[in-house]
Enzyme design. Structure first.
Site, PDB file in Angstrom:
ATOM      1  N   GLY A  31      41.968  38.742  44.984  1.00 51.14           N
ATOM      2  CA  GLY A  31      42.980  38.727  46.039  1.00 51.14           C
ATOM      3  C   GLY A  31      44.395  38.573  45.520  1.00 51.14           C
ATOM      4  O   GLY A  31      44.662  38.758  44.338  1.00 51.14           O
ATOM      5  N   HIS A  37      45.900  46.513  41.857  1.00 51.25           N
ATOM      6  CA  HIS A  37      44.634  46.497  42.614  1.00 51.25           C
ATOM      7  C   HIS A  37      44.512  47.756  43.478  1.00 51.25           C
ATOM      8  O   HIS A  37      43.453  48.373  43.565  1.00 51.25           O
ATOM      9  CB  HIS A  37      44.584  45.290  43.555  1.00 51.25           C
ATOM     10  CG  HIS A  37      44.540  43.958  42.868  1.00 51.25           C
ATOM     11  ND1 HIS A  37      45.550  43.032  42.987  1.00 51.25           N
ATOM     12  CD2 HIS A  37      43.602  43.378  42.085  1.00 51.25           C
ATOM     13  CE1 HIS A  37      45.230  41.940  42.309  1.00 51.25           C
ATOM     14  NE2 HIS A  37      44.053  42.120  41.750  1.00 51.25           N
ATOM     15  N   SER A 208      48.477  38.925  39.624  1.00 50.17           N
ATOM     16  CA  SER A 208      48.682  37.927  40.682  1.00 50.17           C
ATOM     17  C   SER A 208      49.394  36.707  40.111  1.00 50.17           C
ATOM     18  O   SER A 208      50.169  36.045  40.799  1.00 50.17           O
ATOM     19  CB  SER A 208      47.341  37.506  41.279  1.00 50.17           C
ATOM     20  OG  SER A 208      46.602  38.651  41.672  1.00 50.17           O
TER      21      SER A 208
HETATM   22  P1  AMP Z   1      41.857  40.116  39.571  1.00 52.51           P
HETATM   23  O1  AMP Z   1      42.184  40.044  41.023  1.00 52.51           O
HETATM   24  O2  AMP Z   1      42.943  39.637  38.672  1.00 52.51           O
HETATM   25  O3  AMP Z   1      40.511  39.519  39.243  1.00 52.51           O
HETATM   26  O4  AMP Z   1      41.715  41.661  39.222  1.00 52.51           O
HETATM   27  C1  AMP Z   1      40.834  42.494  39.942  1.00 52.51           C
HETATM   28  C2  AMP Z   1      40.763  43.841  39.267  1.00 52.51           C
HETATM   29  O5  AMP Z   1      42.057  44.427  39.222  1.00 52.51           O
HETATM   30  C3  AMP Z   1      40.278  43.750  37.811  1.00 52.51           C
HETATM   31  O6  AMP Z   1      39.408  44.823  37.531  1.00 52.51           O
HETATM   32  C4  AMP Z   1      41.565  43.858  37.038  1.00 52.51           C
HETATM   33  O7  AMP Z   1      41.392  44.373  35.733  1.00 52.51           O
HETATM   34  C5  AMP Z   1      42.356  44.813  37.904  1.00 52.51           C
HETATM   35  N1  AMP Z   1      43.796  44.687  37.647  1.00 52.51           N
HETATM   36  C6  AMP Z   1      44.528  43.544  37.551  1.00 52.51           C
HETATM   37  N2  AMP Z   1      45.804  43.816  37.237  1.00 52.51           N
HETATM   38  C7  AMP Z   1      45.900  45.171  37.123  1.00 52.51           C
HETATM   39  C8  AMP Z   1      46.970  46.072  36.794  1.00 52.51           C
HETATM   40  N3  AMP Z   1      48.196  45.634  36.528  1.00 52.51           N
HETATM   41  N4  AMP Z   1      46.689  47.394  36.769  1.00 52.51           N
HETATM   42  C9  AMP Z   1      45.443  47.864  37.033  1.00 52.51           C
HETATM   43  N5  AMP Z   1      44.392  47.053  37.339  1.00 52.51           N
HETATM   44  C10 AMP Z   1      44.626  45.728  37.384  1.00 52.51           C
END
Ligand code: AMP
Length: 302
Positions: A31, A37, A208
Site C-alpha cells: 500500500g 506500483h 513508499s
Molecule cells: P511494496 O509496496 O514496497 O511492497 O512494493 C510492492 C511491489 O511494487 C513490489 O513488487 C516492488 O518491487 C514494486 N515496486 C516498489 N517500488 C517500485 C518502483 N519504484 N518501480 C517499480 N516497482 C516498484
C-alpha cells in the site's frame, strides 16, 4: 471495483473467475501506492488483457519486518490507495487484516500480534516458506527474517488470489529472484513478470518510504542513484574494475552526504546473485543506504 477483506471471500471470487476461464493478474503491495506500483498494475493488465481480472493486494505484512524496523510507522492511506486503484482500472483490491492473514487469536489464551506477541512471530501460526540460497546475502544478511516473511506471505497470497500471472518490481531485485525461485521450486502455476523501476525526475527510485525523507534528506537520498551512475560510468570507461575498489570508492561518495550511511553495496551475477570480484558490463549492482533513519535500497545493471 470490489474491495475484499476476507480470505474466504477472495478465494471464492478467484475460483469463480477461474471456472469461467478468466485470467487473473496479481500485484501484491504493502500500500501507500505510488506510480511505481501503478506501473505494475498496467503491466498486469497488459498480461491478462481487457477481459482478464487485475487484483491488487494491500497488506503490510508483519512477518517481513524485524523487531526494530518500521512496522508500526509504515505509511498507510487505504482511502487514497483505493482511489488510485479505481482510476488505474483495478478489478479487485484484497485488503485483509492481520487476524485474517495469520489466524490470530482463534485459539483461546494464545497471545496475539496486537496484545504484545512479537510482530515477526504471530503465535497462532507456525508454517513458513523459506528459500535457503538466494536469501543469504544483501537484504537477507541485513534483515535476517525478512525473506522468510516475504516468501510466506507471497505463497499465502498465491493460494488466496489464485493468479495466472503476478507482477513484481525490479526495484526489489533480490526479492523478485527469490520469488521466481520459490515458484519454480514449489511448482506454483503462476507466471512471474518483473517490471522496471520507476524513478523520480532526479533519479530517486519511487518508494513508499520516501515519505520519511523530510528537508535536506530528500536531496541526500539521490546519492543512491548517483552511486549507480558512477559505477556505470566507471565500467563504461574502463571495461572491468575491481569490485572491492569500486565498493570503497562508492562508500566514500555515499558517506560524503552528512546523513547517509552505507549498509551494503554488492556486485553480482544477475541470475545467480553470486558475488563477482571483477565488475564489468552486465554485472548487477545493489545497494542499501540509511539516509537519516530511513533505509533505502536500489539496484541496476552495469
Ligand atoms: P511494496 O509496496 O514496497 O511492497 O512494493 C510492492 C511491489 O511494487 C513490489 O513488487 C516492488 O518491487 C514494486 N515496486 C516498489 N517500488 C517500485 C518502483 N519504484 N518501480 C517499480 N516497482 C516498484
Amino acid at each position: 471495483m470490489q474491495i475484499v477483506k476476507s480470505v474466504a471471500a477472495m478465494q471464492r471470487l478467484a475460483k469463480k473467475w477461474r471456472r469461467a476461464g478468466t485470467r487473473i493478474g496479481f500485484v501484491p503491495t504493502m500500500g501507500y501506492l505510488h506510480a511505481g506500483h501503478l506501473s505494475l498494475v498496467k503491466r498486469a493488465r497488459q498480461a491478462v488483457g481487457k477481459n482478464g481480472i487485475v487484483v491488487v493486494s494491500i497488506y503490510v505484512n508483519p512477518t517481513q519486518f524485524g523487531p526494530k524496523e518500521d512496522l508500526s510507522k509504515y505509511p498507510r492511506d487505504l482511502k487514497r490507495d483505493l482511489k488510485l486503484c479505481r482510476a488505474a482500472g483495478v478489478d479487485a483490491v484484497f485488503t485483509p487484516g492481520d487476524a485474517e492473514m495469520y489466524r490470530e487469536g482463534r485459539r483461546v489464551g494464545v497471545p496475539t500480534i496486537r496484545d504484545g506477541g512479537t510482530p515477526s512471530l504471530p503465535s497462532n501460526f507456525s508454517t513458513y516458506v523459506v528459500e535457503e540460497k538466494l536469501s543469504q546475502t544483501m537484504e537477507g544478511a541485513s534483515r535476517p527474517t525478512h525473506f522468510r516473511g516475504v516468501t510466506t506471505i507471497v505463497a499465502k497470497l498465491f493460494n488466496i488470489v489464485l493468479p495466472d500471472v503476478a507482477v513484481f518490481g525490479q526495484k526489489d531485485f533480490q526479492q523478485a529472484a527469490i520469488i521466481k525461485r520459490m515458484v519454480a521450486d514449489l511448482n506454483f502455476p503462476v507466471k512471474i513478470i518483473v517490471a522496471p523501476t520507476l524513478r523520480e525526475k532526479d533519479g530517486l527510485a519511487m518508494s513508499s518510504r520516501n515519505k520519511y525523507l523530510t528537508g535536506d534528506l530528500r536531496r541526500q537520498a539521490t546519492v543512491l542513484w548517483r552511486a549507480i551512475q558512477t559505477a556505470q560510468a566507471v565500467v563504461k570507461k574502463s571495461g572491468t574494475v575491481s569490485a572491492a575498489k569500486l565498493k570503497a570508492d562508492l562508500k566514500k561518495l555515499i558517506e560524503s552526504e552528512p546523513d547517509a550511511k552505507l549498509d551494503y553495496v554488492e556486485f553480482f551475477e544477475p541470475e545467480t546473485l553470486l558475488p563477482v570480484s571483477i565488475a564489468a558490463r552486465g554485472t548487477q549492482m545493489a545497494l542499501a543506504v540509511f539516509v537519516g533513519k530511513t533505509r533505502l535500497i536500489d539496484n541496476a545493471q552495469l
